[in-house]
Design a protein around this motif. Structure first.
Motif, PDB file in Angstrom:
ATOM      1  N   UNK A  22      -8.078   2.229   7.939  1.00  0.00           N
ATOM      2  CA  UNK A  22      -6.978   1.367   7.514  1.00  0.00           C
ATOM      3  C   UNK A  22      -6.119   2.111   6.495  1.00  0.00           C
ATOM      4  N   UNK A  23      -4.812   2.076   6.696  1.00  0.00           N
ATOM      5  CA  UNK A  23      -3.862   2.663   5.762  1.00  0.00           C
ATOM      6  C   UNK A  23      -3.220   1.560   4.940  1.00  0.00           C
ATOM      7  N   UNK A  24      -3.166   1.744   3.631  1.00  0.00           N
ATOM      8  CA  UNK A  24      -2.438   0.841   2.730  1.00  0.00           C
ATOM      9  C   UNK A  24      -1.283   1.629   2.127  1.00  0.00           C
ATOM     10  N   UNK A  27      -5.083   0.736  11.688  1.00  0.00           N
ATOM     11  CA  UNK A  27      -4.406  -0.468  11.201  1.00  0.00           C
ATOM     12  C   UNK A  27      -3.669  -0.163   9.907  1.00  0.00           C
ATOM     13  N   UNK A  28      -2.757  -1.075   9.555  1.00  0.00           N
ATOM     14  CA  UNK A  28      -1.915  -0.937   8.372  1.00  0.00           C
ATOM     15  C   UNK A  28      -2.019  -2.207   7.534  1.00  0.00           C
ATOM     16  N   UNK A  64      -3.004  -3.341  14.510  1.00  0.00           N
ATOM     17  CA  UNK A  64      -2.953  -4.482  13.589  1.00  0.00           C
ATOM     18  C   UNK A  64      -2.239  -4.144  12.280  1.00  0.00           C
ATOM     19  N   UNK A  65      -1.429  -5.104  11.819  1.00  0.00           N
ATOM     20  CA  UNK A  65      -0.689  -4.962  10.563  1.00  0.00           C
ATOM     21  C   UNK A  65      -0.893  -6.231   9.748  1.00  0.00           C
ATOM     22  N   UNK A  66      -1.434  -6.073   8.547  1.00  0.00           N
ATOM     23  CA  UNK A  66      -1.594  -7.191   7.623  1.00  0.00           C
ATOM     24  C   UNK A  66      -0.570  -7.036   6.506  1.00  0.00           C
ATOM     25  N   UNK A  67       0.128  -8.115   6.205  1.00  0.00           N
ATOM     26  CA  UNK A  67       1.085  -8.107   5.095  1.00  0.00           C
ATOM     27  C   UNK A  67       0.909  -9.397   4.317  1.00  0.00           C
ATOM     28  N   UNK A  68       0.996  -9.285   3.003  1.00  0.00           N
ATOM     29  CA  UNK A  68       0.834 -10.455   2.142  1.00  0.00           C
ATOM     30  C   UNK A  68       1.968 -10.489   1.124  1.00  0.00           C
ATOM     31  N   UNK A  69       2.388 -11.699   0.790  1.00  0.00           N
ATOM     32  CA  UNK A  69       3.380 -11.904  -0.256  1.00  0.00           C
ATOM     33  C   UNK A  69       4.688 -11.160   0.076  1.00  0.00           C
ATOM     34  N   UNK A  91      -9.755  -8.661   9.523  1.00  0.00           N
ATOM     35  CA  UNK A  91     -11.012  -8.006   9.890  1.00  0.00           C
ATOM     36  C   UNK A  91     -11.391  -8.324  11.337  1.00  0.00           C
ATOM     37  N   UNK A  92     -11.061  -9.524  11.788  1.00  0.00           N
ATOM     38  CA  UNK A  92     -11.328  -9.911  13.182  1.00  0.00           C
ATOM     39  C   UNK A  92     -10.540  -9.003  14.146  1.00  0.00           C
ATOM     40  N   UNK A  93      -9.294  -8.680  13.793  1.00  0.00           N
ATOM     41  CA  UNK A  93      -8.489  -7.795  14.633  1.00  0.00           C
ATOM     42  C   UNK A  93      -9.012  -6.363  14.597  1.00  0.00           C
ATOM     43  N   UNK A  94      -9.694  -6.002  13.526  1.00  0.00           N
ATOM     44  CA  UNK A  94     -10.214  -4.637  13.394  1.00  0.00           C
ATOM     45  C   UNK A  94     -11.505  -4.437  14.181  1.00  0.00           C
ATOM     46  N   UNK A  95     -12.142  -5.536  14.583  1.00  0.00           N
ATOM     47  CA  UNK A  95     -13.435  -5.445  15.295  1.00  0.00           C
ATOM     48  C   UNK A  95     -13.270  -4.856  16.693  1.00  0.00           C
TER      49      UNK A  95
END
Length: 186
Positions: A4-6, A81-82, A112-117, A182-186
């Motif tokens: 995962x890259x942040x 993922x990102x 997968x890409x997770x973004x918050x706020x 995490x579900x998408x990373x499985x």
């Protein structure tokens, strides 16, 4: 496990960087944190945003976070993922063409890409959320809509997944947001 890259920067929201970094690492993912113009070992300043009954969040000094990867040479091909934390960093990171190209590469590769706020500001600037249901801090709702997405006006402790995107309004959503990601990373 996933790589995962942040993408972070100075005055990234402390909880939105530290908690995902630690939680994703705890479950076995390899997490790399980068910042434009910085290398592994360099530090960025974080900010703690809180909801104390004012018209918007308050901001306090956070921690110094030591990056563990180099921005130069980072390629989406090397990650699964990102993750895009919020805070004030996305406001100026979205002006960096290399950051935008990285976000676009993850989307084009259907990772997968997770973004918050305020992380949604990077999704909007990269023009990768058209026709998607995207949550963000409410002040980012106009940008989400201008990018052609449907703003998901959900409770501050909730998250929404639409295809490869997992988004949430703010750090109180960590349990829902990180579980969905995490579900998408499985």
């Amino acid at each position: 496990m996933a790589k995962v890259l942040i993408i972070a920067g100075d005055f990234v929201e402390d909880y939105e960087l530290m908690v995902p970094f630690q939680a994703l690492g705890m479950v076995g993912h390899q997490v790399s944190v980068i910042c434009p113009d910085k290398s592994a070992g360099d530090k960025i300043k974080t900010a703690i945003h809180d909801f104390e009954g004012d018209q918007t969040y308050t901001e306090k000094p956070g921690h110094l976070f030591a990056l563990n990867a180099d921005f130069a040479g980072t390629n989406a091909d090397n990650f699964d993922a990102l993750l895009l934390p919020g805070g004030r960093a996305p406001e100026y990171l979205r002006l960096n063409p290399q950051v935008i190209a990285l976000v676009q590469a993850f989307a084009q590769q259907q990772k997968p890409i997770a973004a918050i706020c305020h992380g949604a500001q990077l999704l909007a600037a990269a023009k990768v959320i058209k026709d998607k249901k995207i949550s963000a801090y409410p002040a980012c709702a106009p940008e989400v809509a201008l990018a052609g997405a449907e703003y998901a006006n959900i409770e501050v402790d909730q998250a929404v997944t639409d295809g490869l995107f997992v988004t949430a309004p703010a750090w109180p959503a960590h349990p829902a947001w990180l579980a969905q990601f995490n579900k998408l990373l499985a």
